[in-house]
Design a protein around this motif. Sequence first.
Motif, PDB file in Angstrom:
ATOM      1  N   THR A  94       0.735  -1.120  -0.016  1.00 55.76           N
ATOM      2  CA  THR A  94       0.033   0.089   0.025  1.00 55.76           C
ATOM      3  C   THR A  94       0.915   1.161  -0.033  1.00 55.76           C
ATOM      4  O   THR A  94       0.730   2.113  -0.829  1.00 55.76           O
ATOM      5  N   ALA A  95       1.897   1.141   0.927  1.00 62.29           N
ATOM      6  CA  ALA A  95       2.875   2.423   0.811  1.00 62.29           C
ATOM      7  C   ALA A  95       3.619   2.366  -0.420  1.00 62.29           C
ATOM      8  O   ALA A  95       3.695   3.709  -0.764  1.00 62.29           O
ATOM      9  N   ALA A  96       3.905   1.450  -0.817  1.00 61.48           N
ATOM     10  CA  ALA A  96       4.700   1.444  -2.235  1.00 61.48           C
ATOM     11  C   ALA A  96       3.834   2.201  -3.412  1.00 61.48           C
ATOM     12  O   ALA A  96       4.359   2.763  -4.284  1.00 61.48           O
ATOM     13  N   LYS A  97       2.579   1.735  -3.370  1.00 62.17           N
ATOM     14  CA  LYS A  97       1.686   2.385  -4.471  1.00 62.17           C
ATOM     15  C   LYS A  97       1.345   3.686  -4.186  1.00 62.17           C
ATOM     16  O   LYS A  97       1.577   4.534  -5.025  1.00 62.17           O
ATOM     17  N   GLU A  98       1.283   4.142  -2.875  1.00 70.57           N
ATOM     18  CA  GLU A  98       0.978   5.512  -2.512  1.00 70.57           C
ATOM     19  C   GLU A  98       2.382   6.456  -2.976  1.00 70.57           C
ATOM     20  O   GLU A  98       1.945   7.509  -3.387  1.00 70.57           O
ATOM     21  N   ARG A  99       3.638   5.990  -2.837  1.00 69.14           N
ATOM     22  CA  ARG A  99       4.597   6.665  -3.504  1.00 69.14           C
ATOM     23  C   ARG A  99       4.837   6.684  -4.562  1.00 69.14           C
ATOM     24  O   ARG A  99       6.157   7.223  -5.368  1.00 69.14           O
ATOM     25  N   GLY A 100       4.349   5.913  -5.492  1.00 76.28           N
ATOM     26  CA  GLY A 100       4.346   5.719  -6.789  1.00 76.28           C
ATOM     27  C   GLY A 100       5.604   4.670  -7.456  1.00 76.28           C
ATOM     28  O   GLY A 100       5.839   4.573  -8.421  1.00 76.28           O
ATOM     29  N   GLN A 101       5.982   3.864  -6.292  1.00 78.85           N
ATOM     30  CA  GLN A 101       7.049   2.976  -6.602  1.00 78.85           C
ATOM     31  C   GLN A 101       6.540   1.517  -7.434  1.00 78.85           C
ATOM     32  O   GLN A 101       7.076   1.108  -8.208  1.00 78.85           O
ATOM     33  N   LEU A 102       5.051   1.363  -6.908  1.00 76.53           N
ATOM     34  CA  LEU A 102       4.513  -0.130  -7.412  1.00 76.53           C
ATOM     35  C   LEU A 102       3.355   0.509  -8.229  1.00 76.53           C
ATOM     36  O   LEU A 102       2.541   1.192  -7.683  1.00 76.53           O
ATOM     37  N   VAL A 103       3.139  -0.260  -9.394  1.00 76.00           N
ATOM     38  CA  VAL A 103       2.166   0.058 -10.351  1.00 76.00           C
ATOM     39  C   VAL A 103       1.309  -1.451 -10.131  1.00 76.00           C
ATOM     40  O   VAL A 103       2.157  -2.425 -10.782  1.00 76.00           O
ATOM     41  N   PHE A 104       0.263  -1.618  -9.540  1.00 80.02           N
ATOM     42  CA  PHE A 104      -0.489  -2.743  -9.556  1.00 80.02           C
ATOM     43  C   PHE A 104      -1.603  -3.069 -10.452  1.00 80.02           C
ATOM     44  O   PHE A 104      -2.624  -2.218 -10.194  1.00 80.02           O
ATOM     45  N   LEU A 105      -1.572  -4.237 -11.354  1.00 80.44           N
ATOM     46  CA  LEU A 105      -2.876  -4.477 -11.912  1.00 80.44           C
ATOM     47  C   LEU A 105      -3.367  -5.672 -11.368  1.00 80.44           C
ATOM     48  O   LEU A 105      -2.879  -6.849 -11.398  1.00 80.44           O
ATOM     49  N   GLU A 106      -4.472  -5.448 -10.800  1.00 78.93           N
ATOM     50  CA  GLU A 106      -5.371  -6.682 -10.190  1.00 78.93           C
ATOM     51  C   GLU A 106      -6.400  -7.166 -11.043  1.00 78.93           C
ATOM     52  O   GLU A 106      -7.459  -6.652 -11.571  1.00 78.93           O
ATOM     53  N   GLY A 107      -5.731  -8.303 -11.774  1.00 73.41           N
ATOM     54  CA  GLY A 107      -6.207  -8.660 -13.019  1.00 73.41           C
ATOM     55  C   GLY A 107      -7.618  -9.433 -12.614  1.00 73.41           C
ATOM     56  O   GLY A 107      -8.676  -9.207 -13.520  1.00 73.41           O
ATOM     57  N   LEU A 108      -7.791  -9.861 -11.402  1.00 70.60           N
ATOM     58  CA  LEU A 108      -9.432 -10.298 -11.209  1.00 70.60           C
ATOM     59  C   LEU A 108     -10.421  -9.352 -11.147  1.00 70.60           C
ATOM     60  O   LEU A 108     -11.355  -9.626 -11.543  1.00 70.60           O
TER      61      LEU A 108
END
Length: 250
Positions: free
Chosen positions: A56-70
């Motif tokens: 969650t923290a990685a997404k907020e700081r823009g380090q992680l781009v997550f594609l939730e396929g389901l």
Amino acid sequence: QGKFTLLRDTRTDGSFLVHHFLSFYLRAGCKVCFVALLQSFSHYNIVAQKLGVSLTAAKERGQLVFLEGLKSCLDLLFGEEEEQSGQPSPLQFISESASNLKALFDFVRTSLTPTGSDSWKGPVLLVDDLSVLLSLGATPVAVLDFIHYCRVTVCSQLKGNIVVLVHSNEDSEDEENELVVNSLCHHSDLILWVEGLVTGFCKDVHGQIKIIRRVSLELTAEPDHVQIYQYKIQDKNVTFFARGLSAAVL
């Protein structure tokens, strides 16, 4: 940098390697695009927290781009995806007659192309699990084309890394999946092949991992380097040991 790593599992679940690479690259300060087709975000986040990383923290700081396929599949089927974002879904091929993964590739390229404010060490594409694209209706050629274009963009142009998980079973009648797996094996820099024990279930030895370093890709006369270990998965880590040298056996 610039390496393609294939995670392959047979008769067992190799997802512990996906969790390892995800937490490893995030801790290393890399920009990660995670195409998660198998589990929900909360599942990956719970496991990552055990490994000391907050997705969650990685997404907020823009380090992680997550594609939730389901979730993307459900949104596409019920027609909610495009209305919300105004952009075509990365999994747009599900609702189209043409098996074209261009939208998914565009998503990866846009996510990992550095902007002026980025200070991340290097881009990483992580896919779990590529076999799901075939189950969703993509053809083997479309899947291999997608990986080829990702390799050119991420590995060659951006000097990043790609880690892909595929399920395989030599006894399976799924010829399309085996075609994709065998093709990927031929041009991987590193193959981590996790296999269940031939003898069946054991509570102290969960399987074996074959580490294949593709020296032959460098056009030298040397054969590939192959190492084989057995492993046991624990709550927060994995123990590796030489075959037959488990603490339980000794």
